[in-house]
Design a protein around this motif. Structure first.
Motif, PDB file in Angstrom:
ATOM      1  N   ASP A  71       0.848  -1.185   0.000  1.00  0.00           N
ATOM      2  CA  ASP A  71       0.000   0.000   0.000  1.00  0.00           C
ATOM      3  C   ASP A  71       0.889   1.243   0.000  1.00  0.00           C
ATOM      4  O   ASP A  71       1.260   1.760   1.066  1.00  0.00           O
ATOM      5  CB  ASP A  71      -0.918  -0.022   1.226  1.00  0.00           C
ATOM      6  CG  ASP A  71      -1.976   1.069   1.205  1.00  0.00           C
ATOM      7  OD1 ASP A  71      -1.781   2.094   0.519  1.00  0.00           O
ATOM      8  OD2 ASP A  71      -2.996   0.890   1.890  1.00  0.00           O
ATOM      9  N   VAL A  72       1.248   1.709  -1.198  1.00  0.00           N
ATOM     10  CA  VAL A  72       2.144   2.856  -1.336  1.00  0.00           C
ATOM     11  C   VAL A  72       1.539   4.094  -0.684  1.00  0.00           C
ATOM     12  O   VAL A  72       2.241   4.845  -0.003  1.00  0.00           O
ATOM     13  CB  VAL A  72       2.495   3.115  -2.823  1.00  0.00           C
ATOM     14  CG1 VAL A  72       3.263   4.415  -2.999  1.00  0.00           C
ATOM     15  CG2 VAL A  72       3.302   1.946  -3.381  1.00  0.00           C
ATOM     16  N   GLU A  73       0.240   4.321  -0.881  1.00  0.00           N
ATOM     17  CA  GLU A  73      -0.424   5.491  -0.279  1.00  0.00           C
ATOM     18  C   GLU A  73      -0.229   5.497   1.236  1.00  0.00           C
ATOM     19  O   GLU A  73       0.130   6.518   1.824  1.00  0.00           O
ATOM     20  CB  GLU A  73      -1.919   5.488  -0.594  1.00  0.00           C
ATOM     21  CG  GLU A  73      -2.256   5.653  -2.050  1.00  0.00           C
ATOM     22  CD  GLU A  73      -2.495   7.098  -2.474  1.00  0.00           C
ATOM     23  OE1 GLU A  73      -2.484   7.998  -1.622  1.00  0.00           O
ATOM     24  OE2 GLU A  73      -2.678   7.296  -3.676  1.00  0.00           O
ATOM     25  N   PRO A  98       4.251   9.168 -15.929  1.00  0.00           N
ATOM     26  CA  PRO A  98       3.010   9.835 -15.503  1.00  0.00           C
ATOM     27  C   PRO A  98       3.317  10.872 -14.433  1.00  0.00           C
ATOM     28  O   PRO A  98       4.283  10.728 -13.683  1.00  0.00           O
ATOM     29  CB  PRO A  98       2.170   8.695 -14.928  1.00  0.00           C
ATOM     30  CG  PRO A  98       2.749   7.444 -15.483  1.00  0.00           C
ATOM     31  CD  PRO A  98       4.212   7.735 -15.716  1.00  0.00           C
ATOM     32  N   PRO A  99       2.508  11.917 -14.333  1.00  0.00           N
ATOM     33  CA  PRO A  99       2.772  12.948 -13.318  1.00  0.00           C
ATOM     34  C   PRO A  99       2.608  12.410 -11.901  1.00  0.00           C
ATOM     35  O   PRO A  99       1.867  11.458 -11.666  1.00  0.00           O
ATOM     36  CB  PRO A  99       1.721  14.017 -13.627  1.00  0.00           C
ATOM     37  CG  PRO A  99       0.664  13.329 -14.401  1.00  0.00           C
ATOM     38  CD  PRO A  99       1.320  12.196 -15.123  1.00  0.00           C
ATOM     39  N   ASN A 100       3.312  13.047 -10.978  1.00  0.00           N
ATOM     40  CA  ASN A 100       3.185  12.715  -9.558  1.00  0.00           C
ATOM     41  C   ASN A 100       2.028  13.514  -8.976  1.00  0.00           C
ATOM     42  O   ASN A 100       1.759  14.632  -9.399  1.00  0.00           O
ATOM     43  CB  ASN A 100       4.459  13.094  -8.806  1.00  0.00           C
ATOM     44  CG  ASN A 100       5.646  12.261  -9.201  1.00  0.00           C
ATOM     45  OD1 ASN A 100       5.509  11.162  -9.695  1.00  0.00           O
ATOM     46  ND2 ASN A 100       6.825  12.784  -8.967  1.00  0.00           N
ATOM     47  N   ASP A 101       1.369  12.948  -7.959  1.00  0.00           N
ATOM     48  CA  ASP A 101       0.313  13.696  -7.289  1.00  0.00           C
ATOM     49  C   ASP A 101       0.938  14.637  -6.253  1.00  0.00           C
ATOM     50  O   ASP A 101       2.162  14.764  -6.172  1.00  0.00           O
ATOM     51  CB  ASP A 101      -0.746  12.761  -6.691  1.00  0.00           C
ATOM     52  CG  ASP A 101      -0.251  11.911  -5.531  1.00  0.00           C
ATOM     53  OD1 ASP A 101       0.844  12.188  -4.986  1.00  0.00           O
ATOM     54  OD2 ASP A 101      -0.958  10.964  -5.163  1.00  0.00           O
ATOM     55  N   ILE A 105       3.449  10.857  -5.337  1.00  0.00           N
ATOM     56  CA  ILE A 105       3.204   9.472  -5.752  1.00  0.00           C
ATOM     57  C   ILE A 105       2.901   9.435  -7.244  1.00  0.00           C
ATOM     58  O   ILE A 105       2.049  10.168  -7.728  1.00  0.00           O
ATOM     59  CB  ILE A 105       2.017   8.859  -4.979  1.00  0.00           C
ATOM     60  CG1 ILE A 105       2.280   8.887  -3.476  1.00  0.00           C
ATOM     61  CG2 ILE A 105       1.753   7.428  -5.457  1.00  0.00           C
ATOM     62  CD1 ILE A 105       1.084   8.510  -2.628  1.00  0.00           C
ATOM     63  N   MET A 106       3.604   8.578  -7.959  1.00  0.00           N
ATOM     64  CA  MET A 106       3.314   8.358  -9.365  1.00  0.00           C
ATOM     65  C   MET A 106       2.315   7.206  -9.455  1.00  0.00           C
ATOM     66  O   MET A 106       2.525   6.147  -8.858  1.00  0.00           O
ATOM     67  CB  MET A 106       4.580   8.003 -10.137  1.00  0.00           C
ATOM     68  CG  MET A 106       4.360   7.897 -11.632  1.00  0.00           C
ATOM     69  SD  MET A 106       5.819   7.279 -12.489  1.00  0.00           S
ATOM     70  CE  MET A 106       5.768   5.562 -12.025  1.00  0.00           C
ATOM     71  N   HIS A 107       1.230   7.427 -10.174  1.00  0.00           N
ATOM     72  CA  HIS A 107       0.186   6.416 -10.355  1.00  0.00           C
ATOM     73  C   HIS A 107       0.262   5.860 -11.772  1.00  0.00           C
ATOM     74  O   HIS A 107       0.627   6.571 -12.704  1.00  0.00           O
ATOM     75  CB  HIS A 107      -1.195   7.048 -10.136  1.00  0.00           C
ATOM     76  CG  HIS A 107      -1.383   7.572  -8.749  1.00  0.00           C
ATOM     77  ND1 HIS A 107      -2.008   6.858  -7.764  1.00  0.00           N
ATOM     78  CD2 HIS A 107      -1.004   8.737  -8.183  1.00  0.00           C
ATOM     79  CE1 HIS A 107      -2.024   7.560  -6.649  1.00  0.00           C
ATOM     80  NE2 HIS A 107      -1.408   8.715  -6.873  1.00  0.00           N
ATOM     81  N   ASN A 108      -0.130   4.597 -11.931  1.00  0.00           N
ATOM     82  CA  ASN A 108      -0.146   4.006 -13.271  1.00  0.00           C
ATOM     83  C   ASN A 108      -1.406   4.431 -14.012  1.00  0.00           C
ATOM     84  O   ASN A 108      -2.230   5.188 -13.491  1.00  0.00           O
ATOM     85  CB  ASN A 108       0.008   2.481 -13.206  1.00  0.00           C
ATOM     86  CG  ASN A 108      -1.166   1.782 -12.535  1.00  0.00           C
ATOM     87  OD1 ASN A 108      -2.266   2.319 -12.404  1.00  0.00           O
ATOM     88  ND2 ASN A 108      -0.933   0.556 -12.112  1.00  0.00           N
ATOM     89  N   GLU A 109      -1.577   3.936 -15.223  1.00  0.00           N
ATOM     90  CA  GLU A 109      -2.720   4.314 -16.062  1.00  0.00           C
ATOM     91  C   GLU A 109      -4.061   3.901 -15.457  1.00  0.00           C
ATOM     92  O   GLU A 109      -5.098   4.453 -15.796  1.00  0.00           O
ATOM     93  CB  GLU A 109      -2.583   3.751 -17.482  1.00  0.00           C
ATOM     94  CG  GLU A 109      -2.461   2.247 -17.570  1.00  0.00           C
ATOM     95  CD  GLU A 109      -1.067   1.692 -17.320  1.00  0.00           C
ATOM     96  OE1 GLU A 109      -0.940   0.453 -17.246  1.00  0.00           O
ATOM     97  OE2 GLU A 109      -0.102   2.466 -17.185  1.00  0.00           O
ATOM     98  N   ASN A 110      -4.051   2.961 -14.519  1.00  0.00           N
ATOM     99  CA  ASN A 110      -5.274   2.535 -13.829  1.00  0.00           C
ATOM    100  C   ASN A 110      -5.524   3.337 -12.558  1.00  0.00           C
ATOM    101  O   ASN A 110      -6.469   3.057 -11.827  1.00  0.00           O
ATOM    102  CB  ASN A 110      -5.212   1.046 -13.482  1.00  0.00           C
ATOM    103  CG  ASN A 110      -5.098   0.181 -14.711  1.00  0.00           C
ATOM    104  OD1 ASN A 110      -5.665   0.481 -15.749  1.00  0.00           O
ATOM    105  ND2 ASN A 110      -4.343  -0.898 -14.605  1.00  0.00           N
ATOM    106  N   GLY A 111      -4.660   4.291 -12.263  1.00  0.00           N
ATOM    107  CA  GLY A 111      -4.814   5.114 -11.076  1.00  0.00           C
ATOM    108  C   GLY A 111      -4.237   4.513  -9.812  1.00  0.00           C
ATOM    109  O   GLY A 111      -4.369   5.072  -8.730  1.00  0.00           O
TER     110      GLY A 111
END
Length: 135
Positions: A71-73, A98-101, A105-111
């Motif tokens: 769980d990265v978050e 992909p951009p970081n939030d 955190i960098m998220h993949n195409e599925n969020g």
């Protein structure tokens, strides 16, 4: 030649006591005194790394350790609560990713949360990486 030989990584820091506190207290890893004032870092799965002081230390320009997380978050929230900054890259520094939030955190195409980077007190780059991340 070395296919069955034990191996370990090593990296430098500019302050052994700051490293001892960060890796031991902040990250909760096993830190042991080693030879010549060095530290042995005990990692999950029985791995280890050697931390050594270098007076003219220059932080690594690449990720030296990746910590796998289910769980990265949650891991990022725990790091941030301990005062660790995980937003260390601007999106223009990683143009092919992909951009970081806002937390870094960098998220993949599925969020799904994939990876977040942070630094140790010596400026070395570390990362928390999703256990679902390919590779």
């Amino acid at each position: 030649m070395f296919g069955t030989t034990e191996a370990f990584s090593s990296f430098s820091v500019n302050d052994i006591e700051a490293a001892r506190h960060f890796y031991g207290e902040t990250l909760g890893l096993g830190v042991e005194d080693g030879m010549m004032g060095n530290l042995t870092l005990r990692l999950g799965g029985g791995s280890r790394a050697l931390i050594y002081a270098k007076p003219d230390h220059t932080p690594a320009g690449f990720t030296i350790l990746n910590f796998v997380s289910d769980d990265v978050e949650k891991s990022v929230d725990e790091l941030n609560a301990k005062g660790v900054t995980t937003k260390i890259y601007d999106d223009d520094e990683l143009p092919d990713m992909p951009p970081n939030d806002a937390k870094g955190i960098m998220h993949n195409e599925n969020g799904e949360a994939e990876i977040a980077w942070f630094t140790d007190p010596a400026g070395n780059v570390l990362a928390v990486v999703s256990s679902k991340m390919p590779g």
